[in-house]
Motif scaffolding. Structure first.
Motif, PDB file in Angstrom:
ATOM      1  N   VAL A   1       0.862  -1.235  -0.043  1.00 18.88           N
ATOM      2  CA  VAL A   1       0.022  -0.054  -0.010  1.00 18.88           C
ATOM      3  C   VAL A   1       0.936   1.204   0.018  1.00 18.88           C
ATOM      4  N   ARG A   2       0.757   2.172  -0.918  1.00 21.85           N
ATOM      5  CA  ARG A   2       1.553   3.413  -1.017  1.00 21.85           C
ATOM      6  C   ARG A   2       0.979   4.734  -0.381  1.00 21.85           C
ATOM      7  N   PRO A   3       1.454   5.341  -0.107  1.00 18.90           N
ATOM      8  CA  PRO A   3       0.683   6.535   0.623  1.00 18.90           C
ATOM      9  C   PRO A   3      -0.358   7.491  -0.188  1.00 18.90           C
ATOM     10  N   SER A   4      -0.141   7.177  -1.290  1.00 14.77           N
ATOM     11  CA  SER A   4      -1.575   7.581  -2.371  1.00 14.77           C
ATOM     12  C   SER A   4      -2.639   6.777  -2.300  1.00 14.77           C
ATOM     13  N   GLY A   5      -2.572   5.565  -1.638  1.00 14.32           N
ATOM     14  CA  GLY A   5      -3.718   4.874  -1.640  1.00 14.32           C
ATOM     15  C   GLY A   5      -3.697   3.604  -2.543  1.00 14.32           C
ATOM     16  N   ALA A   6      -2.478   3.677  -3.523  1.00 21.72           N
ATOM     17  CA  ALA A   6      -2.637   2.750  -4.490  1.00 21.72           C
ATOM     18  C   ALA A   6      -2.193   1.411  -4.078  1.00 21.72           C
ATOM     19  N   LYS A   7      -2.796   0.284  -4.253  1.00 26.73           N
ATOM     20  CA  LYS A   7      -2.499  -0.906  -3.905  1.00 26.73           C
ATOM     21  C   LYS A   7      -1.755  -2.102  -4.886  1.00 26.73           C
ATOM     22  N   SER A   8      -0.979  -2.822  -4.782  1.00 28.07           N
ATOM     23  CA  SER A   8      -0.372  -3.660  -5.794  1.00 28.07           C
ATOM     24  C   SER A   8      -0.102  -5.018  -4.886  1.00 28.07           C
ATOM     25  N   PHE A   9      -0.119  -6.176  -5.572  1.00 31.71           N
ATOM     26  CA  PHE A   9       0.337  -7.484  -5.186  1.00 31.71           C
ATOM     27  C   PHE A   9       1.589  -7.679  -5.107  1.00 31.71           C
TER      28      PHE A   9
ATOM     29  N   CYS B   1       8.558   5.696 -19.198  1.00 28.86           N
ATOM     30  CA  CYS B   1       8.026   6.921 -18.904  1.00 28.86           C
ATOM     31  C   CYS B   1       6.526   6.683 -18.398  1.00 28.86           C
ATOM     32  N   ASP B   2       5.897   5.748 -19.005  1.00 31.19           N
ATOM     33  CA  ASP B   2       4.637   5.291 -18.714  1.00 31.19           C
ATOM     34  C   ASP B   2       4.557   4.919 -17.346  1.00 31.19           C
ATOM     35  N   GLU B   3       5.523   3.881 -17.034  1.00 27.83           N
ATOM     36  CA  GLU B   3       5.566   3.364 -15.745  1.00 27.83           C
ATOM     37  C   GLU B   3       5.925   4.384 -14.743  1.00 27.83           C
ATOM     38  N   TYR B   4       6.940   5.267 -14.941  1.00 25.80           N
ATOM     39  CA  TYR B   4       7.210   6.192 -14.012  1.00 25.80           C
ATOM     40  C   TYR B   4       5.980   6.969 -13.671  1.00 25.80           C
TER      41      TYR B   4
ATOM     42  N   VAL C   1       5.633   8.787  -9.084  1.00 29.06           N
ATOM     43  CA  VAL C   1       5.266   9.930  -8.793  1.00 29.06           C
ATOM     44  C   VAL C   1       4.493  10.348  -7.775  1.00 29.06           C
ATOM     45  N   ASP C   2       4.464   9.608  -6.854  1.00 31.47           N
ATOM     46  CA  ASP C   2       3.427   9.693  -5.437  1.00 31.47           C
ATOM     47  C   ASP C   2       3.580  10.905  -4.801  1.00 31.47           C
ATOM     48  N   HIS C   3       5.083  11.456  -4.875  1.00 30.62           N
ATOM     49  CA  HIS C   3       5.523  12.612  -4.197  1.00 30.62           C
ATOM     50  C   HIS C   3       5.219  13.868  -4.843  1.00 30.62           C
ATOM     51  N   LYS C   4       4.777  14.010  -5.939  1.00 22.29           N
ATOM     52  CA  LYS C   4       4.559  15.188  -6.755  1.00 22.29           C
ATOM     53  C   LYS C   4       3.203  15.613  -6.682  1.00 22.29           C
ATOM     54  N   LYS C   5       2.890  16.969  -6.753  1.00 26.59           N
ATOM     55  CA  LYS C   5       1.707  17.572  -6.807  1.00 26.59           C
ATOM     56  C   LYS C   5       0.934  17.441  -8.020  1.00 26.59           C
ATOM     57  N   VAL C   6      -0.306  17.631  -8.279  1.00 23.68           N
ATOM     58  CA  VAL C   6      -0.957  17.512  -9.432  1.00 23.68           C
ATOM     59  C   VAL C   6      -0.534  18.391 -10.342  1.00 23.68           C
ATOM     60  N   SER C   7      -0.476  19.545 -10.162  1.00 25.17           N
ATOM     61  CA  SER C   7       0.069  20.705 -11.140  1.00 25.17           C
ATOM     62  C   SER C   7       1.487  20.321 -11.629  1.00 25.17           C
ATOM     63  N   THR C   8       2.491  19.661 -10.955  1.00 28.39           N
ATOM     64  CA  THR C   8       3.828  19.403 -11.271  1.00 28.39           C
ATOM     65  C   THR C   8       3.507  18.274 -12.218  1.00 28.39           C
ATOM     66  N   LEU C   9       2.681  17.264 -11.978  1.00 28.83           N
ATOM     67  CA  LEU C   9       2.633  16.159 -12.611  1.00 28.83           C
ATOM     68  C   LEU C   9       2.056  16.386 -13.972  1.00 28.83           C
TER      69      LEU C   9
ATOM     70  N   SER D   1       0.907  24.388  -0.138  1.00 29.06           N
ATOM     71  CA  SER D   1       1.696  25.071  -1.034  1.00 29.06           C
ATOM     72  C   SER D   1       2.525  24.262  -1.895  1.00 29.06           C
ATOM     73  N   LYS D   2       3.155  24.805  -2.567  1.00 36.97           N
ATOM     74  CA  LYS D   2       4.072  23.974  -3.355  1.00 36.97           C
ATOM     75  C   LYS D   2       5.108  23.065  -2.650  1.00 36.97           C
ATOM     76  N   THR D   3       5.520  23.532  -1.371  1.00 41.07           N
ATOM     77  CA  THR D   3       6.465  23.078  -0.634  1.00 41.07           C
ATOM     78  C   THR D   3       5.586  22.331   0.669  1.00 41.07           C
ATOM     79  N   GLY D   4       4.353  22.333   0.677  1.00 40.98           N
ATOM     80  CA  GLY D   4       3.785  21.881   1.853  1.00 40.98           C
ATOM     81  C   GLY D   4       3.103  22.923   2.800  1.00 40.98           C
ATOM     82  N   ALA D   5       2.737  22.390   3.808  1.00 40.03           N
ATOM     83  CA  ALA D   5       2.122  23.517   4.639  1.00 40.03           C
ATOM     84  C   ALA D   5       3.382  24.601   5.092  1.00 40.03           C
ATOM     85  N   LYS D   6       2.851  25.788   5.206  1.00 43.27           N
ATOM     86  CA  LYS D   6       3.989  26.781   5.841  1.00 43.27           C
ATOM     87  C   LYS D   6       3.248  28.047   6.141  1.00 43.27           C
TER      88      LYS D   6
END
Length: 444
Positions: free
Chosen positions: A35-43, A106-109, A114-122, A308-313
């Motif tokens: 289970v990843r921080p994004s909620g995605a699950k894989s076996f 690229c598709d796999e990446y 990319v779990d650590h990236k914000k939607v706008s950056t993605l 924010s782009k760098t998280g809460a501040k």
């Protein structure tokens, strides 16, 4: 306590955590659900090659939702049985992955890395992948890419080889340009994609390493004292008597003003206030546009930004910025500071008012983000230490910045007042009034 059997209901109930974790099956050792921080699950299936002291391998079977638990269990049994016979599934997959194309990587990446990236950056990453990386390198095998190929790719993008006029819908268009700035940022993304491949053991070395990129001059533009004065004049004119209409050549008569009273356009007080706040706080445009009144601490002089782009501040407010906030009219049933036309929603962007104001000020080449750079430049030019400027801009960690919120008079407060006071004075020019910094005495 021994873990129970991994079932469909168990997997469905698994919750995300700050970091990755695996819920192992108590019935089939080596079979689990990651289970990843994004909620995605894989076996996954985990086994050891070479006996007790051998190397532990872990392979991904597939994603939850595309595979059922029982389908994944069947595949896990096959992988674990082959491991007992000495067959290393992970090594075989790595060998195959080494022969995957750059497009496939690229598709796999984009799916897995990319779990650590914000939607706008993605969204920006996807655009660079589709418009630059795939057209030039997509068909190449990742194992064949060397640093010379990355250097050639960078030069091709810089020289406009991927430039295009892309249709984005029934009526939409996107002009894809090249240039050294685009080339540099795309190569940095490519390096991140190859770093993911190295982490997954598809490659031993990152071919981006050692490639010298062009100097990225993005954000180096900043306003001089004279330019700030002109901008200040344009802002005052925009919110009081309005800016003169600019007649487009060939515009239809029905779109032209009918009398002198409509020859000028008064810009929204909220839009003008947003631009002033960008100048006086060094915040990003999105941070000001998404700002809610509940985030403004008038008593202590802070903005508490939850995202924010760098998280809460926490943003330290100087007296001029506080004065701007205090003068913004609140709209009933709208929690946002900078409101737009839609009830209960913030203004979506500042493109049109910014374009109108900068044209009037003779600053058509200045971007909104350049106001943030101007804020930093004012601090550095005043002899302020870069660590303080960095903290005011939110470049430091949340913990480092948050501890200053408990101090009444500290370097951050002094820094914010110094920068914003200087910028406010320039904006005021020779006709405006300068808001005094709190705690200072004025003559008169």
């Amino acid at each position: 306590m021994k873990a129970g059997k991994l079932t469909q209901s168990v997997v469905k109930a698994l919750q995300s955590r700050p970091g990755d974790y695996v819920q192992w099956c108590g019935e089939l050792p080596g079979f689990g659900c990651r289970v990843r921080p994004s909620g995605a699950k894989s076996f996954v299936a985990q086994y050891r090659i070479g006996g007790r002291r051998g190397v532990t391998r872990k392979v991904t079977i597939g994603s939850y939702g595309k595979l059922t638990v029982e389908e994944a269990r069947t595949e896990a049994k096959r992988i674990l049985r082959n491991a007992e016979l000495g067959n290393d599934e992970a090594a075989e997959r790595a060998k195959v992955r080494k022969e995957m194309t750059v497009a496939e990587l690229c598709d796999e990446y984009l799916r897995e890395g990319v779990d650590h990236k914000k939607v706008s950056t993605l969204a920006t990453d996807k655009g660079r992948i589709e418009r630059h990386i795939k057209p030039l390198l997509g068909n190449r095998r990742i194992g064949s890419i060397e640093d010379a190929d990355v250097s050639r790719f960078m030069k091709d993008v810089a020289n406009g080889k991927t430039a295009a006029d892309v249709k984005t819908g029934k009526f939409g268009r996107a002009i894809v340009t090249g240039g050294k700035g685009t080339a540099t940022r795309t190569v940095r993304l490519l390096g991140g994609i190859f770093a993911y491949a190295v982490k997954q053991k598809y490659l031993k070395m990152n071919p981006r390493a050692g490639v010298k990129v062009y100097a990225d001059k993005k954000g180096e533009r900043y306003l001089s004292a004279d330019e700030l004065a002109r901008l200040g004049d344009a802002l005052r004119e925009a919110e009081t008597i309005g800016l003169p209409w600019i007649m487009r050549e060939g515009a239809k008569a029905k779109h032209r003003p009918k009398d002198a009273d409509t020859q000028r356009e008064i810009i929204s007080v909220h839009a003008i206030a947003a631009i002033r706040l960008l100048i006086l706080t060094g915040c990003r445009a999105g941070e000001i546009l998404k700002l809610k009144w509940q985030d403004v601490d008038f008593e202590r002089g802070f903005l508490n930004l939850s995202d924010s782009k760098t998280g809460a501040k926490v943003v330290v407010l100087a007296a001029p910025a506080m004065a701007v906030l205090e003068g913004i009219p609140r709209v009933k049933d709208n929690p946002y500071v900078i409101v737009g036309d839609k009830p209960g929603q913030p203004r979506s962007d500042l493109k049109r008012p910014w374009a109108r104001v900068t044209v009037r000020a003779g600053l058509a080449d200045v971007r909104l983000h350049d106001l943030r750079h101007t804020f930093a430049s004012a601090g550095a030019g005043a002899g302020m230490g870069l660590p303080i400027v960095g903290k005011l801009l939110g470049h430091a960690s949340q913990a480092t910045t948050a501890r200053y919120a408990h101090l009444a008079d500290d370097p951050l407060r002094q820094g914010a007042n110094l920068i914003a006071g200087s910028l406010a004075a320039r904006l005021a020019g020779s006709t405006g009034n300068v808001v005094p910094i709190r705690g200072e005495q004025t003559n008169g």
